[in-house]
Motif scaffolding. Structure first.
Motif, PDB file in Angstrom:
ATOM      1  N   ILE A  94       7.870   3.011 -10.488  1.00 17.47           N
ATOM      2  CA  ILE A  94       7.392   4.055  -9.587  1.00 17.47           C
ATOM      3  C   ILE A  94       6.124   3.590  -8.892  1.00 17.47           C
ATOM      4  N   SER A  95       5.274   2.896  -9.611  1.00 17.95           N
ATOM      5  CA  SER A  95       4.054   2.366  -9.014  1.00 17.95           C
ATOM      6  C   SER A  95       4.387   1.357  -7.919  1.00 17.95           C
ATOM      7  N   THR A  96       5.389   0.529  -8.151  1.00 20.89           N
ATOM      8  CA  THR A  96       5.799  -0.453  -7.146  1.00 20.89           C
ATOM      9  C   THR A  96       6.392   0.231  -5.922  1.00 20.89           C
ATOM     10  N   PHE A  97       7.258   1.216  -6.126  1.00 20.06           N
ATOM     11  CA  PHE A  97       7.789   2.001  -5.009  1.00 20.06           C
ATOM     12  C   PHE A  97       6.652   2.560  -4.171  1.00 20.06           C
ATOM     13  N   PHE A  98       5.673   3.138  -4.822  1.00 14.31           N
ATOM     14  CA  PHE A  98       4.560   3.764  -4.123  1.00 14.31           C
ATOM     15  C   PHE A  98       3.702   2.722  -3.404  1.00 14.31           C
ATOM     16  N   GLY A  99       3.457   1.585  -4.053  1.00 10.30           N
ATOM     17  CA  GLY A  99       2.648   0.545  -3.449  1.00 10.30           C
ATOM     18  C   GLY A  99       3.290  -0.058  -2.213  1.00 10.30           C
ATOM     19  N   VAL A 100       4.606  -0.281  -2.272  1.00 11.58           N
ATOM     20  CA  VAL A 100       5.319  -0.802  -1.110  1.00 11.58           C
ATOM     21  C   VAL A 100       5.224   0.189   0.049  1.00 11.58           C
ATOM     22  N   HIS A 101       5.456   1.450  -0.248  1.00 16.13           N
ATOM     23  CA  HIS A 101       5.456   2.478   0.790  1.00 16.13           C
ATOM     24  C   HIS A 101       4.058   2.735   1.354  1.00 16.13           C
ATOM     25  N   ALA A 102       3.130   3.118   0.466  1.00 18.65           N
ATOM     26  CA  ALA A 102       1.807   3.559   0.920  1.00 18.65           C
ATOM     27  C   ALA A 102       0.876   2.403   1.242  1.00 18.65           C
ATOM     28  N   GLY A 103       1.091   1.245   0.588  1.00 21.96           N
ATOM     29  CA  GLY A 103       0.208   0.115   0.805  1.00 21.96           C
ATOM     30  C   GLY A 103       0.726  -0.849   1.853  1.00 21.96           C
ATOM     31  N   LEU A 104       1.882  -1.438   1.610  1.00 22.10           N
ATOM     32  CA  LEU A 104       2.405  -2.468   2.514  1.00 22.10           C
ATOM     33  C   LEU A 104       2.942  -1.887   3.821  1.00 22.10           C
ATOM     34  N   VAL A 131      10.306   7.210   4.256  1.00 21.04           N
ATOM     35  CA  VAL A 131       9.904   6.156   3.325  1.00 21.04           C
ATOM     36  C   VAL A 131       9.896   4.821   4.058  1.00 21.04           C
ATOM     37  N   GLY A 132       8.903   3.973   3.709  1.00 27.71           N
ATOM     38  CA  GLY A 132       8.775   2.679   4.342  1.00 27.71           C
ATOM     39  C   GLY A 132       9.047   1.519   3.408  1.00 27.71           C
ATOM     40  N   ALA A 133       9.353   0.375   4.020  1.00 28.47           N
ATOM     41  CA  ALA A 133       9.529  -0.887   3.295  1.00 28.47           C
ATOM     42  C   ALA A 133       8.833  -1.983   4.088  1.00 28.47           C
ATOM     43  N   THR A 250      -3.367  -5.343  -0.521  1.00 27.28           N
ATOM     44  CA  THR A 250      -2.424  -4.842  -1.521  1.00 27.28           C
ATOM     45  C   THR A 250      -2.392  -5.706  -2.779  1.00 27.28           C
ATOM     46  N   ARG A 251      -2.809  -6.973  -2.668  1.00 29.42           N
ATOM     47  CA  ARG A 251      -2.807  -7.857  -3.837  1.00 29.42           C
ATOM     48  C   ARG A 251      -3.709  -7.317  -4.942  1.00 29.42           C
ATOM     49  N   SER A 252      -4.813  -6.706  -4.544  1.00 26.54           N
ATOM     50  CA  SER A 252      -5.705  -6.119  -5.552  1.00 26.54           C
ATOM     51  C   SER A 252      -5.006  -4.988  -6.293  1.00 26.54           C
ATOM     52  N   GLY A 253      -4.098  -4.286  -5.606  1.00 26.58           N
ATOM     53  CA  GLY A 253      -3.367  -3.216  -6.266  1.00 26.58           C
ATOM     54  C   GLY A 253      -2.478  -3.719  -7.382  1.00 26.58           C
ATOM     55  N   VAL A 254      -1.944  -4.927  -7.244  1.00 23.06           N
ATOM     56  CA  VAL A 254      -1.117  -5.496  -8.309  1.00 23.06           C
ATOM     57  C   VAL A 254      -1.975  -5.785  -9.540  1.00 23.06           C
ATOM     58  N   ALA A 255      -3.219  -6.215  -9.324  1.00 21.03           N
ATOM     59  CA  ALA A 255      -4.119  -6.433 -10.455  1.00 21.03           C
ATOM     60  C   ALA A 255      -4.362  -5.120 -11.199  1.00 21.03           C
ATOM     61  N   TRP A 256      -4.545  -4.035 -10.453  1.00 22.92           N
ATOM     62  CA  TRP A 256      -4.693  -2.720 -11.095  1.00 22.92           C
ATOM     63  C   TRP A 256      -3.412  -2.332 -11.838  1.00 22.92           C
TER      64      TRP A 256
END
Length: 392
Positions: A94-104, A131-133, A250-256
């Motif tokens: 779910i975090s990845t779905f959200f990061g792709v959409h809201a971040g990337l 929704v975005g990709a 967005t790379r920093s978000g993966v660290a989180w």
């Protein structure tokens, strides 16, 4: 809202958030606990995405916080990071779905889009009505995609014709809009395009048989003479440097996310150790078990301290490529160790979904690799520290 302590947050880092930010985090925490946690294992096992939760996630109002076109106070980088951590602590998918959409995806439109494009897409995306990709990686281009981008764009009157393939595109099977990066045949410039669902010449198929982030609907995308209007070209994308700027954020978000996975694994292993009995006592009473737990906690605590400082640098405008690269490389490496120690502590019970940790062990492998491998991020930091590029 007064937040309960977060398991594993030994140095009370969540207290760095102000009361309003803690309220936002609390709403997300409750959503993840009440709506996501009960179904996370089942969705993962069946490799199915819980579409019914998308409107509820949208109602939280967190997807568009970072963008002027959406309502709400702009969040600090600290809050954005803790949201990624909180989601990953329950379900990295779910975090990845959200990061792709809201971040990337939203981040690309916000950074490179025209005012009209931002007004058209960001408000409904902020509400998760659309929704975005984000489509950059290709079947033959991962780490070297900056030089090896093979998807092409050719200007034809008032449209662009796209040809090529993309792979590992999160949300790609159902996204309403896909940010597609392609190389202009005329001048070799990397450009960005908004390809809407249903565009002729655009096809998406789900990647099957994954062993990590199974809930995420990753896709293979194919573009065959796919015509995209000039109005859907991102005018601010004029080279790979613009793409890299989005990835830096967005790379920093993966660290989180990695910290969230570590804290989840630590909490599961700690609770298991207090309940599981061997030789007539809980295994938490054995020194070697406590050693594993403390090593897990140490990895999570050190990584959390790193990303907290990273967020402070972001908000101070002192953020550089090597900052996010080091955090991504370090935190995901420590995550891989930590989930392995948790699995070790739980022995055979650690490899089945029933005991909680198995899903995090598997999902950690995907986080370790995406948004730049450890090796590539190491070279980014090495170049910054030595002044010498060593990529090829």
């Amino acid at each position: 809202m007064t937040l309960d302590p977060m398991p594993g947050d030994l140095y009370h880092m969540q207290d760095l958030l102000d009361p309003a930010e803690q309220d936002v985090l609390g709403r997300v925490r409750a959503f993840m606990a009440d709506e996501v946690a009960p179904i996370a294992d089942d969705c993962w096992a069946r490799a199915e995405f819980p579409f019914e939760l998308v409107p509820k996630l949208g109602a939280l109002g967190v997807a568009g916080l970072a963008y002027d076109e959406c309502p709400g106070e702009p969040p600090s980088s600290m809050l954005t990071g803790f949201l990624a951590l909180e989601m990953s602590r329950v379900d990295p998918s779910i975090s990845t779905f959200f990061g792709v959409h809201a971040g990337l995806a939203m981040g690309s439109i916000a950074a490179c889009g025209s005012p009209e494009q931002r007004r058209r897409w960001l408000p409904p995306m902020g509400r998760l009505e659309e929704v975005g990709a984000f489509a950059l990686t290709e079947p033959t281009g991962g780490s070297d995609v900056a030089l090896g981008l093979r998807t092409t764009a050719r200007r034809d009157g008032d449209a662009w014709v796209l040809n090529g393939e993309k792979r590992w595109i999160g949300n790609g099977t159902f996204a309403d809009v896909v940010v597609v990066w392609a190389r202009d045949e005329a001048d070799d410039t990397v450009r960005g395009f908004l390809v809407e669902k249903g565009t002729p010449g655009f096809a998406a198929s789900r990647i099957e048989n994954k062993i990590a982030l199974r809930t995420v609907q990753n896709a293979d995308l194919v573009f065959e003479d796919c015509r995209v209007p000039e109005a859907n070209r991102l005018p601010g994308a004029e080279g790979f440097g613009d793409t890299a700027a989005i990835l830096r954020r967005t790379r920093s978000g993966v660290a989180w996310q990695a910290v969230g996975v570590m804290l989840a694994a630590y909490g599961i292993a700690r609770d298991y150790a207090k309940e599981r009995e061997q030789f007539g006592r809980p295994i938490a009473k054995f020194q070697l078990v406590q050693d594993l737990l403390v090593k897990m906690l140490g990895n999570a605590t050190a990584s959390l301290g790193m990303v907290v400082r990273l967020a402070q640098l972001q908000d101070a405008g002192r953020y550089r490529d090597e900052h996010s690269a080091l955090a991504k490389a370090y935190c995901t490496t420590r995550m891989r160790e930590a989930v392995g120690w948790g699995r070790e502590l739980m022995a055979g019970n650690g490899i089945v979904l029933d005991y909680g940790i198995g899903r995090f062990v598997a999902d950690a492998e995907a986080l370790y690799s995406y948004e730049g491998t450890r090796e590539i991020n190491t070279l980014i930091v090495g170049r910054a520290e030595t002044g010498c590029g060593a990529f090829v």
